[in-house]
Scaffold this motif. Structure first.
Motif, PDB file in Angstrom:
ATOM      1  N   SER A   2     156.387  -7.796-106.551  1.00  0.00           N
ATOM      2  CA  SER A   2     156.280  -6.581-107.062  1.00  0.00           C
ATOM      3  C   SER A   2     157.673  -5.979-107.872  1.00  0.00           C
ATOM      4  N   LYS A   6     162.440  -0.595-104.315  1.00  0.00           N
ATOM      5  CA  LYS A   6     162.525  -0.475-102.789  1.00  0.00           C
ATOM      6  C   LYS A   6     162.971   0.923-102.411  1.00  0.00           C
ATOM      7  N   ARG A  49     152.754   4.607-102.627  1.00  0.00           N
ATOM      8  CA  ARG A  49     153.053   3.212-102.491  1.00  0.00           C
ATOM      9  C   ARG A  49     152.924   2.471-103.878  1.00  0.00           C
ATOM     10  N   ASP A  53     158.016   0.369-103.498  1.00  0.00           N
ATOM     11  CA  ASP A  53     157.891  -0.288-102.367  1.00  0.00           C
ATOM     12  C   ASP A  53     158.370   0.473-101.408  1.00  0.00           C
TER      13      ASP A  53
END
Length: 333
Positions: A2, A6, A49, A53
């Motif tokens: 991805s 995060k 989401r 992440d």
């Protein structure tokens, strides 16, 4: 792999996690006692989401009136641990009840040890309600925490598509969605869809790098707030001193005054070695350090609300009891 940033999401409970009896329960939902964990909130808001992440982090699930110093200390430790465990962490979002959200945000803005953006988010309507603001507020907070422009701005508060500084924001309405306002200066920025826009920066110092280290403390020095009103006679002030207060914040009449009997009690408290800081119940504006206050040995809270002046005074008392040094702290933070 991805390419999304995060972001950790810590759930502490509050309205953003709460389940009412049905979709029209927007006032009495706390009676159910049902609150979702961080994982369960993300399951309820799958869109979260898609913008980051998200690392769901268990903490507590409580109403925010139950949150205070011990939770602030544990959150400082938890944020530090998360940045060690996830070196690629772009930011941290903390879900929180709105009742004490501004106090937790300010306390963290003075005590955190991490450099990544930390964003507090809440909701005015429970996540189970029709037209709840919980989901979109969470998405906006995640986007803000992930935005490179959010670095070095201190702890942020995001609700209703607005980004506020932890030091300056306060809750102004019981139920309206636009409850969190910065009355003197306005918001730092806004979230419009996927775009995070900033328009100003707070000038006061903030964590990391402050002298206020609470990680190994069991408690803070006792500081109480005395609320001024017509005919106040100093009974509350004397009770706080008798209870062992090391500091008192006077939530005075604007522009920072108290009835005569209350003023005498505050002066007596100063004579007894208690640090007294004058704030105002008005909710905005700087309390001037008048000749009358200075002669009584009372300090100015600057433009901090009483509840935030209490936090700063308690933290200041962990480092010094010198009134001049504490006055400088109020001028700095």
């Amino acid at each position: 792999m991805s390419n999304r940033s995060k972001v950790a999401f810590i759930g502490t409970g509050g309205t953003i996690s709460s389940l009412g009896t049905d979709s029209l329960d927007i006032l009495n939902y706390t009676a159910t006692g049902l609150r979702l964990t961080a994982d369960a909130i993300l399951d309820r808001v799958p869109e979260a989401r898609t913008v980051a992440d998200v690392v769901a982090v268990p903490f507590r699930a409580v109403a925010s009136p139950a949150i205070g110093f011990s939770e602030w200390r544990d959150l400082v430790w938890l944020c530090e641990r998360l940045t060690c465990e996830h070196p690629d962490l772009a930011g941290i979002v903390i879900g929180h009840g709105t009742a004490t959200l501004e106090e937790t945000a300010y306390a963290l803005s003075l005590t955190l040890t991490v450099a990544c953006p930390v964003v507090l988010v809440g909701a005015q309507r429970p996540i189970s309600a029709l037209s709840s603001d919980a989901g979109l507020n969470l998405v906006a907070a995640l986007r803000t925490a992930a935005a490179p422009a959010s670095h070095s701005r201190g702890v942020l508060v995001v609700l209703n598509d607005e980004i506020q500084a932890a030091r300056d924001v306060t809750k102004t309405s019981v139920a309206r969605l636009q409850t969190f306002r910065t009355l003197d200066f306005g918001a730092l920025g806004q979230i419009d869809g996927a775009a995070v826009h900033y328009y100003r920066r707070s000038e006061r110092r903030h964590a990391p790098g402050t002298p206020f280290d609470i990680r190994d403390r069991s408690t803070l020095p006792r500081v109480d707030v005395s609320y001024a009103h017509a005919d106040a006679d100093g009974t509350a002030v004397r009770a706080f001193v008798a209870a062992g207060a090391r500091g008192i914040v006077s939530a005075g009449l604007a522009p920072g005054m108290t009835p005569p009997a209350e003023a005498d009690a505050l002066e007596d408290a100063v004579s007894a070695g208690v640090i007294v800081v004058q704030s105002t119940r008005a909710g905005s504006g700087v309390v001037p350090l008048t000749t009358r206050l200075a002669e009584r040995g009372i300090l100015s809270a600057d433009n901090l609300t009483p509840q935030k002046a209490r936090i700063l005074l308690a933290l200041a008392l962990t480092t010094t009891r010198d009134p001049a040094a504490i006055a400088e702290i109020f001028a700095t933070y």
